[in-house]
Design an enzyme around this catalytic site. Structure first.
Site, short mmCIF file in Angstrom:
data_model
loop_
_atom_site.label_atom_id
_atom_site.label_comp_id
_atom_site.label_asym_id
_atom_site.label_seq_id
_atom_site.Cartn_x
_atom_site.Cartn_y
_atom_site.Cartn_z
N LYS A 30 -13.34 21.12 13.02
CA LYS A 30 -13.79 21.40 14.38
C LYS A 30 -12.75 20.96 15.42
O LYS A 30 -12.61 21.59 16.46
CB LYS A 30 -15.13 20.71 14.63
CG LYS A 30 -16.29 21.41 13.92
CD LYS A 30 -17.61 20.75 14.24
CE LYS A 30 -18.78 21.60 13.76
NZ LYS A 30 -18.70 21.95 12.35
N GLU A 38 -17.96 15.16 22.77
CA GLU A 38 -18.15 16.23 23.74
C GLU A 38 -19.27 15.85 24.71
O GLU A 38 -20.13 15.03 24.39
CB GLU A 38 -18.54 17.54 23.04
CG GLU A 38 -17.42 18.21 22.28
CD GLU A 38 -17.88 19.51 21.63
OE1 GLU A 38 -16.99 20.29 21.25
OE2 GLU A 38 -19.11 19.73 21.48
N HIS A 44 -30.99 21.54 13.82
CA HIS A 44 -29.80 22.39 13.88
C HIS A 44 -29.79 23.48 12.81
O HIS A 44 -28.75 24.10 12.57
CB HIS A 44 -28.53 21.54 13.77
CG HIS A 44 -28.49 20.40 14.76
ND1 HIS A 44 -28.26 20.60 16.10
CD2 HIS A 44 -28.70 19.07 14.59
CE1 HIS A 44 -28.33 19.42 16.72
NE2 HIS A 44 -28.59 18.49 15.83
N ARG A 68 -17.62 33.86 7.70
CA ARG A 68 -18.40 34.44 6.60
C ARG A 68 -19.47 35.36 7.19
O ARG A 68 -19.61 35.44 8.41
CB ARG A 68 -19.08 33.33 5.81
CG ARG A 68 -19.92 32.40 6.70
CD ARG A 68 -20.75 31.43 5.91
NE ARG A 68 -21.31 30.38 6.72
CZ ARG A 68 -22.39 30.47 7.49
NH1 ARG A 68 -23.03 31.64 7.55
NH2 ARG A 68 -22.84 29.46 8.19
#
Length: 501
Positions: free
Chosen positions: A116, A200, A235, A291
């Protein structure tokens, strides 16, 4: 075009790929674990080979076993589906090294988005909007506090190698951040073998919107519109739809352009998805999935484009047959993930044997499923057993058809989250499109009351189906009695909770 393709996956996605191959005149090879030896994908494929014991680490994640079957079966290419080895750059390289085509993006693209932190650096250079935060890894608590104070609390600490929310924690103060940093590092190291974390700004009430990409090996790349994926728990997505209820042509164009920039930055050459968080008119890059997505179905419904067949053609070296101006979004589609889990008991997984099964049908209904009557749902893999998709000329029509389809769906022998989906499809905020990634937790109290009601209706329907459609079955009747007692206990607990409130 390929003559024979091996599918390195299981369940509904393996069957989805088998169907696409058949339509292209391609023979298929299935692989399976000992737990899946009687699975539907094994029955449908032209050939099938066992690759190991039930645990995924010894079967579906066993690269050598999969490549040995590919060589034995003399296939031309391997499709990884999603999950397992789908985003494993090492596997993609091994497939190519062994002389087979990998039906997915080039290994460098997979690798680029695997971290990430690295993905953020690439996106920043490409001009894709990013959530304010650290430029790279955060090494210590003092550095973390300095960054957090600069961008403002609350902040979220994420694992660089993470996914699905693992290794992710929110801090609302300096004191919390100290604990969160150490916890996130430990989880990241344990889960992914990499303790690297970054920070973040935490968006309080965002929507999760993603853009579908298609790129070929000739430098062409287009987007196929948006999907709303905000209904999720821990999530993990539960309901997806296309297009997003808030989408405008102007916003879709801006998000689509940003997604194409992301794809071009890594020379993307397959089906892939760029995920964004959206809040207060702004959108920010979240991650890129290299994907096919679980929710690719809703994009297929509103565009008329078969994404799995497109992946296969791209891997075979064909150019995209459509240009950006050819893409047209028509109508609305919704997908409900049907999971073997108990929504009245914190969504705990409920593996077991399906005793009776009846799938819904009728206008605008599609079901992608890897199950049938008598099928075993093993405890070793993801709890999703099917995807129910409805299409309509409008969002309202798609919702009405989904309500009908959920009422028709009969799965006896295991507990499923169908009552949850029925509750959401009746809930006022969902109907108005007022949703966010926190929708489930914010609405769970009133959803639970509806879920109990629908669980009771499901019990009654299953009793009728058991007796009149499938004939009397004492074991099923006993199971229904047990379900009645269980639901009664839940209702009593709800009443107690209401009194406390």
């Amino acid at each position: 075009m390929f003559n024979k393709v091996l599918i390195a996956n299981r369940g509904e996605i393996a069957i989805r790929i088998i169907r696409a191959c058949w339509e292209l005149g391609i023979k298929t090879v299935a692989v399976y674990s000992e737990a899946d030896k009687r699975s539907l994908h094994v029955t449908l494929a032209d050939e099938a080979y066992c690759i190991g014991p039930s645990p995924a680490a010894k079967s579906y994640l066993n690269i050598d076993a999969i490549l040995n079957v590919a060589e034995k079966a003399k296939v031309d290419a391997i499709h990884p589906g999603y999950g397992f080895l789908a985003e494993n750059a090492e596997f993609a390289r091994a497939v190519k090294k062994a002389g087979f085509e990998f039906i997915g993006p080039n290994p460098k693209a997979i690798e680029a988005m695997g971290s990430k932190i690295n993905a953020k650096k690439i996106m920043k250079k490409a001009g894709v909007p990013l959530i304010p935060g650290s430029d790279g890894a955060v090494e210590d608590v003092d550095e973390a506090i300095e960054i957090a104070e600069a961008i403002g609390f609350p902040v979220v600490v994420k694992a660089s190698a993470g996914g699905g929310g693992m290794g992710m924690s929110v801090a609302y103060s300096k004191e919390e951040l100290k604990d969160v940093i150490e916890s996130a590092k430990n989880i990241a190291k344990s889960a992914f073998g990499d303790p690297t974390v970054f920070i973040e700004k935490y968006l309080e009430n965002p929507r999760h919107i993603e853009i579908q990409l298609l790129g070929d090996k000739h430098g062409n790349i287009i987007h196929l519109g948006d999907r709303e994926c905000s209904i999720q728990r821990r999530h993990q997505k539960l309901i997806e739809e296309a297009p997003s209820p808030i989408m405008t042509e102007e916003l879709r164009e801006r998000m689509g352009e940003a997604a194409i920039k992301a794809g071009k930055a890594i020379n993307y050459d397959s089906a892939g998805t760029v995920e964004f968080l959206y809040e207060n008119g702004n959108f920010y890059f979240l991650e890129m999935n290299t994907r096919i997505q679980v929710e690719h179905t809703v994009t297929e419904q509103v565009t008329g484009i078969d994404l799995v067949k497109a992946m296969i053609k791209i891997a075979a070296g064909e150019e995209l047959s459509i240009k950006q101006e050819d893409v047209e979004i028509r109508g609305h589609a919704i997908e409900c993930r049907i999971n073997a889990e108990d929504p009245l008991n914190d969504f705990v997984p409920c593996p077991g044997k399906i005793k009776l099964y009846r799938s819904p049908g009728g206008p605008g209904v599609r079901i992608d499923s890897g199950i049938c009557g008598g099928a075993e749902i093993p405890p070793y893999y993801d709890s999703m057993v099917a995807k129910l998709i409805t299409y309509g000329n409008s969002r309202e029509e798609a919702i009405a058809r989904m309500r009908r389809a959920l009422k028709e769906y009969v799965i006896v022998g295991i507990t499923t989250n169908i009552p949850f989906h029925r509750a959401v499809l009746e809930e006022e905020n969902f109907l108005k499109g007022n949703i966010s990634t926190h929708y489930v937790e914010q609405n769970m109290h009133k959803l639970k009351t509806r879920m109990v009601q629908y669980a009771l209706e499901t019990r009654d329907l299953y009793s009728v189906v058991s007796e009149k459609v499938f004939e009397k079955n004492k074991k099923i009747v006993a199971a229904m009695g047990g379900l009645t007692m269980y639901i009664s206990q839940i209702m009593k607990e709800n009443e107690k909770n209401k009194k406390k409130l």
